[in-house]
Design a protein around this motif. Sequence first.
Motif, PDB file in Angstrom:
ATOM      1  N   VAL A  98      10.564  -3.023   4.727  1.00 45.54           N
ATOM      2  CA  VAL A  98      10.879  -3.763   5.942  1.00 45.54           C
ATOM      3  C   VAL A  98      11.926  -4.817   5.622  1.00 45.54           C
ATOM      4  O   VAL A  98      12.134  -5.184   4.461  1.00 45.54           O
ATOM      5  CB  VAL A  98       9.636  -4.474   6.544  1.00 45.54           C
ATOM      6  CG1 VAL A  98       8.569  -3.460   6.931  1.00 45.54           C
ATOM      7  CG2 VAL A  98       9.081  -5.517   5.584  1.00 45.54           C
ATOM      8  N   VAL A  99      12.600  -5.286   6.650  1.00 46.09           N
ATOM      9  CA  VAL A  99      13.515  -6.414   6.528  1.00 46.09           C
ATOM     10  C   VAL A  99      13.007  -7.523   7.444  1.00 46.09           C
ATOM     11  O   VAL A  99      12.577  -7.268   8.571  1.00 46.09           O
ATOM     12  CB  VAL A  99      14.958  -6.027   6.900  1.00 46.09           C
ATOM     13  CG1 VAL A  99      15.037  -5.474   8.318  1.00 46.09           C
ATOM     14  CG2 VAL A  99      15.897  -7.223   6.745  1.00 46.09           C
ATOM     15  N   VAL A 100      13.018  -8.738   6.937  1.00 46.63           N
ATOM     16  CA  VAL A 100      12.543  -9.881   7.714  1.00 46.63           C
ATOM     17  C   VAL A 100      13.574 -10.244   8.773  1.00 46.63           C
ATOM     18  O   VAL A 100      14.762 -10.377   8.488  1.00 46.63           O
ATOM     19  CB  VAL A 100      12.277 -11.091   6.792  1.00 46.63           C
ATOM     20  CG1 VAL A 100      11.957 -12.329   7.626  1.00 46.63           C
ATOM     21  CG2 VAL A 100      11.138 -10.784   5.835  1.00 46.63           C
ATOM     22  N   ASN A 137       0.800  -1.214   0.000  1.00 47.93           N
ATOM     23  CA  ASN A 137       0.000   0.000   0.000  1.00 47.93           C
ATOM     24  C   ASN A 137       0.837   1.271   0.000  1.00 47.93           C
ATOM     25  O   ASN A 137       0.327   2.345  -0.294  1.00 47.93           O
ATOM     26  CB  ASN A 137      -0.934   0.008   1.211  1.00 47.93           C
ATOM     27  CG  ASN A 137      -1.957  -1.109   1.138  1.00 47.93           C
ATOM     28  OD1 ASN A 137      -2.380  -1.504   0.045  1.00 47.93           O
ATOM     29  ND2 ASN A 137      -2.345  -1.639   2.287  1.00 47.93           N
ATOM     30  N   ASP A 138       2.110   1.167   0.363  1.00 47.92           N
ATOM     31  CA  ASP A 138       2.978   2.338   0.408  1.00 47.92           C
ATOM     32  C   ASP A 138       4.354   1.930  -0.092  1.00 47.92           C
ATOM     33  O   ASP A 138       5.162   1.380   0.652  1.00 47.92           O
ATOM     34  CB  ASP A 138       3.059   2.888   1.834  1.00 47.92           C
ATOM     35  CG  ASP A 138       3.745   4.253   1.884  1.00 47.92           C
ATOM     36  OD1 ASP A 138       4.437   4.598   0.896  1.00 47.92           O
ATOM     37  OD2 ASP A 138       3.599   4.956   2.889  1.00 47.92           O
ATOM     38  N   ARG A 139       4.651   2.222  -1.361  1.00 46.08           N
ATOM     39  CA  ARG A 139       5.911   1.782  -1.975  1.00 46.08           C
ATOM     40  C   ARG A 139       7.122   2.549  -1.456  1.00 46.08           C
ATOM     41  O   ARG A 139       8.251   2.208  -1.789  1.00 46.08           O
ATOM     42  CB  ARG A 139       5.810   1.911  -3.495  1.00 46.08           C
ATOM     43  CG  ARG A 139       4.707   1.052  -4.119  1.00 46.08           C
ATOM     44  CD  ARG A 139       4.884  -0.424  -3.792  1.00 46.08           C
ATOM     45  NE  ARG A 139       3.826  -1.239  -4.331  1.00 46.08           N
ATOM     46  CZ  ARG A 139       3.852  -1.837  -5.514  1.00 46.08           C
ATOM     47  NH1 ARG A 139       4.890  -1.665  -6.300  1.00 46.08           N
ATOM     48  NH2 ARG A 139       2.843  -2.586  -5.929  1.00 46.08           N
ATOM     49  N   LEU A 185       5.750  -6.791  -0.921  1.00 46.15           N
ATOM     50  CA  LEU A 185       6.345  -7.210  -2.174  1.00 46.15           C
ATOM     51  C   LEU A 185       7.856  -7.303  -1.979  1.00 46.15           C
ATOM     52  O   LEU A 185       8.474  -6.381  -1.444  1.00 46.15           O
ATOM     53  CB  LEU A 185       6.033  -6.183  -3.271  1.00 46.15           C
ATOM     54  CG  LEU A 185       6.696  -6.404  -4.638  1.00 46.15           C
ATOM     55  CD1 LEU A 185       6.085  -7.622  -5.317  1.00 46.15           C
ATOM     56  CD2 LEU A 185       6.514  -5.162  -5.517  1.00 46.15           C
ATOM     57  N   ILE A 186       8.458  -8.407  -2.395  1.00 49.00           N
ATOM     58  CA  ILE A 186       9.894  -8.581  -2.245  1.00 49.00           C
ATOM     59  C   ILE A 186      10.621  -7.793  -3.327  1.00 49.00           C
ATOM     60  O   ILE A 186      10.346  -7.942  -4.520  1.00 49.00           O
ATOM     61  CB  ILE A 186      10.281 -10.071  -2.330  1.00 49.00           C
ATOM     62  CG1 ILE A 186       9.673 -10.842  -1.159  1.00 49.00           C
ATOM     63  CG2 ILE A 186      11.802 -10.237  -2.339  1.00 49.00           C
ATOM     64  CD1 ILE A 186       9.887 -12.336  -1.232  1.00 49.00           C
ATOM     65  N   VAL A 187      11.532  -6.930  -2.918  1.00 53.37           N
ATOM     66  CA  VAL A 187      12.328  -6.150  -3.862  1.00 53.37           C
ATOM     67  C   VAL A 187      13.803  -6.402  -3.582  1.00 53.37           C
ATOM     68  O   VAL A 187      14.191  -6.733  -2.466  1.00 53.37           O
ATOM     69  CB  VAL A 187      12.025  -4.642  -3.762  1.00 53.37           C
ATOM     70  CG1 VAL A 187      10.592  -4.359  -4.140  1.00 53.37           C
ATOM     71  CG2 VAL A 187      12.337  -4.112  -2.367  1.00 53.37           C
ATOM     72  N   ALA A 202      18.611   2.509  -7.198  1.00 53.04           N
ATOM     73  CA  ALA A 202      18.372   2.256  -8.613  1.00 53.04           C
ATOM     74  C   ALA A 202      18.510   3.535  -9.435  1.00 53.04           C
ATOM     75  O   ALA A 202      19.069   3.524 -10.539  1.00 53.04           O
ATOM     76  CB  ALA A 202      16.990   1.647  -8.813  1.00 53.04           C
ATOM     77  N   HIS A 203      18.021   4.658  -8.907  1.00 53.40           N
ATOM     78  CA  HIS A 203      18.124   5.930  -9.621  1.00 53.40           C
ATOM     79  C   HIS A 203      19.580   6.384  -9.749  1.00 53.40           C
ATOM     80  O   HIS A 203      19.964   6.982 -10.762  1.00 53.40           O
ATOM     81  CB  HIS A 203      17.319   7.009  -8.899  1.00 53.40           C
ATOM     82  CG  HIS A 203      15.847   6.755  -8.879  1.00 53.40           C
ATOM     83  ND1 HIS A 203      15.170   6.210  -9.950  1.00 53.40           N
ATOM     84  CD2 HIS A 203      14.903   6.987  -7.918  1.00 53.40           C
ATOM     85  CE1 HIS A 203      13.889   6.098  -9.657  1.00 53.40           C
ATOM     86  NE2 HIS A 203      13.694   6.569  -8.441  1.00 53.40           N
ATOM     87  N   ALA A 204      20.376   6.096  -8.731  1.00 49.11           N
ATOM     88  CA  ALA A 204      21.774   6.538  -8.740  1.00 49.11           C
ATOM     89  C   ALA A 204      22.674   5.635  -9.572  1.00 49.11           C
ATOM     90  O   ALA A 204      23.767   6.055  -9.979  1.00 49.11           O
ATOM     91  CB  ALA A 204      22.305   6.602  -7.308  1.00 49.11           C
ATOM     92  N   THR A 205      22.229   4.417  -9.852  1.00 52.80           N
ATOM     93  CA  THR A 205      23.082   3.437 -10.528  1.00 52.80           C
ATOM     94  C   THR A 205      23.636   3.918 -11.865  1.00 52.80           C
ATOM     95  O   THR A 205      24.838   3.769 -12.125  1.00 52.80           O
ATOM     96  CB  THR A 205      22.340   2.103 -10.703  1.00 52.80           C
ATOM     97  OG1 THR A 205      22.143   1.511  -9.414  1.00 52.80           O
ATOM     98  CG2 THR A 205      23.133   1.137 -11.576  1.00 52.80           C
ATOM     99  N   PRO A 206      22.835   4.506 -12.760  1.00 50.50           N
ATOM    100  CA  PRO A 206      23.419   4.965 -14.032  1.00 50.50           C
ATOM    101  C   PRO A 206      24.539   5.989 -13.852  1.00 50.50           C
ATOM    102  O   PRO A 206      25.517   5.978 -14.617  1.00 50.50           O
ATOM    103  CB  PRO A 206      22.218   5.573 -14.768  1.00 50.50           C
ATOM    104  CG  PRO A 206      21.030   4.893 -14.177  1.00 50.50           C
ATOM    105  CD  PRO A 206      21.371   4.697 -12.735  1.00 50.50           C
TER     106      PRO A 206
END
Length: 265
Positions: free
Chosen positions: A8-10, A2-4, A43-45, A52-56
């Motif tokens: 959290v970490v398991v 519901n909020d991307r 959702l597992i990411v 990801a934005h900084a990678t390029p």
Amino acid sequence: MNDRDKAVVVLRCSDETIDYAWLDDASDSDGSASAAQWHSRFLIVLEQSDHAHATPVRRRHLIDDCAAWLRGKSVLELGAHTGGLTESILGHAASVTAIENNPRCVAHLRDRFGDRLTVIEGDMHHELWRFEPHRFEVVVCAGVLYHSAHPFVLLEAMAYLAPQRILIDTLNHGVDELRVVVPHMINSCNYRYNQRPDCGFSLVLGDRLIEQAMATLGYTHKLAVDKRSATIAPELDSAYFREWKNSFAAWFHRPGCAPADSPAQ
């Protein structure tokens, strides 16, 4: 789900419940969810959006601008994660091997790059010592060192391999010498997937300590990566990008392999 913007970490899981901790500096509260409802809530990411934005930008400054030092070489990449830098390394090097300990990332790398990339699943603190010296001509250690409780062991292991060049890129903004931190569990590459206990600490090395250690290990010639010109779209800017831009990054060269200056663009 519901909020991307939240993650959290398991921490622990069983057939009935999954315990987790919020990855938010403003909140240290843990939570618990029914295992049966987990996938409807989370959702597992594999990578945070700011990374990801900084990678390029990181790829351009760390890899593409230094292509001359990678071209035609055998390269070992530590902690390839989802392959953000690997993509460019493969475009320049003759062969690339990656060490990655996260099984989901290992599966992702193998699916993404196929037989173009040799992936070794394991803890780099151990796997590095299994190679014979001179197996690789270049070692890339980017975004890894500050996650480790044993960064000097990693430096020693890289030098043991005796590559011509080593790239070290690490977050250490504001650290002069040495700082001990207790990161979120997801940020520690010391974890062993419950195979054995982990101390839970990381050591952040300052510029001087990295340079002194590498010189002692035989890599006396250093050329810094100039990140001052690094830019990113304002809407993609983040604390992570700003910290990366103001942290340590340099290529270290063995005697006889040191160039006079930075490679041509």
